[in-house]
Design an enzyme around this catalytic site. Structure first.
Site, PDB file in Angstrom:
ATOM      1  N   VAL A 148       8.884   1.127 -13.066  1.00 35.65           N
ATOM      2  CA  VAL A 148       8.943   2.536 -13.422  1.00 35.65           C
ATOM      3  C   VAL A 148       8.192   2.754 -14.731  1.00 35.65           C
ATOM      4  CG1 VAL A 148      11.164   2.268 -14.614  1.00 35.65           C
ATOM      5  CG2 VAL A 148      10.506   4.521 -13.744  1.00 35.65           C
ATOM      6  N   CYS A 149       7.727   3.985 -14.926  1.00 37.90           N
ATOM      7  CA  CYS A 149       7.124   4.423 -16.181  1.00 37.90           C
ATOM      8  C   CYS A 149       5.800   3.697 -16.437  1.00 37.90           C
ATOM      9  CB  CYS A 149       8.123   4.217 -17.318  1.00 37.90           C
ATOM     10  SG  CYS A 149       7.703   5.057 -18.855  1.00 37.90           S
ATOM     11  N   ALA A 150       5.693   2.971 -17.537  1.00 40.37           N
ATOM     12  CA  ALA A 150       4.455   2.269 -17.862  1.00 40.37           C
ATOM     13  C   ALA A 150       4.260   1.003 -17.041  1.00 40.37           C
ATOM     14  CB  ALA A 150       4.448   1.899 -19.351  1.00 40.37           C
TER      15      ALA A 150
END
Length: 231
Positions: A148-150
């Site tokens: 998730v995210c970066a």
């Protein structure tokens, strides 16, 4: 008439005070989730690994660990810090205490490996050789892994672990460029055995999708309703 406190009472108060101070110093996400769950780990519980580092994203980490424990999964948080230190200072300064080291976790098999984001936490995950080896084995065995995210851009893309058709990540130009060939605007993307998502605000939906991959849609809908999350 005033009576001085007994030594027993004073010792009890002191012990309780020390317990509160020590227990509030560190937060162990997987332990907290397990403690709040009515379900105990059993032999048929799915085994989930959540690696963390200094500057990993705490909302994402907590959503993953807490939600999957509600499904009945056995969740283990592993620190990837090279010195074996279990305490990680997360991206907003909250300290999380891992259950084990990544070296110890690398000796086990997992039904799911889920990576939180955060920067430069995702870079620390990327640079952990034991973690990357685990992810490569997970891919080879066609077992589920997620980010998730970066982390989809920083970890999966840089190590050849992105799915071939579709993935998402945090909507920042640098990250989007890294996944350009498979970029999706969806909040949560399932592509074969790889699940990706965008960031803190999508973490509950992400975690519920992880739970669905392990326990099925009916169970995921049940947990979502209990958590007041619309799917």
């Amino acid at each position: 008439r005033y009576r001085a406190p007994t030594m027993t009472l004073m010792r009890t108060v002191l012990a309780a005070t020390l317990f509160v101070i020590v227990s509030s110093a560190f937060y162990s996400p997987s332990f907290a989730a397990r403690s709040n769950s009515l379900r105990m780990s059993s032999s048929d519980a799915k085994r989930v690994l959540v690696p963390i580092a200094d500057d990993s994203e705490e909302i994402e980490t907590a959503c993953i660990t807490d939600t999957l424990t509600r499904f009945g999964a056995s969740v283990t948080v592993a620190s990837v810090k090279p010195d074996g230190e279990l305490v990680c200072k997360m991206s907003r300064g909250i300290k999380f205490m891992a259950d084990t080291t990544i070296d110890a976790a690398a000796k086990e098999e997992w039904d799911l490996i889920a990576l939180p984001g955060g920067m430069p936490g995702a870079e620390h995950l990327r640079d952990s050789e034991p973690l990357i080896s685990l992810l490569e084995e997970q891919k080879k065995a066609k077992k589920t892994y997620a980010a998730v995210c970066a982390s989809p851009a920083v970890v999966l893309a840089s190590k050849g672990l992105l799915p071939e058709d579709s993935a998402t990540c945090y909507p920042a130009p640098g990250f989007r460029e890294a996944i350009k060939a498979v970029e999706s605007d969806d909040e949560v993307v399932v592509s074969g055995n790889v699940i990706t998502s965008q960031g803190p605000g999508t973490s509950l939906k992400f975690a519920l999708q992880l739970g669905e991959s392990l326990y099925g849609k009916e169970k995921a809908d049940e947990i979502a309703a209990q958590m007041l999350v619309e799917r």
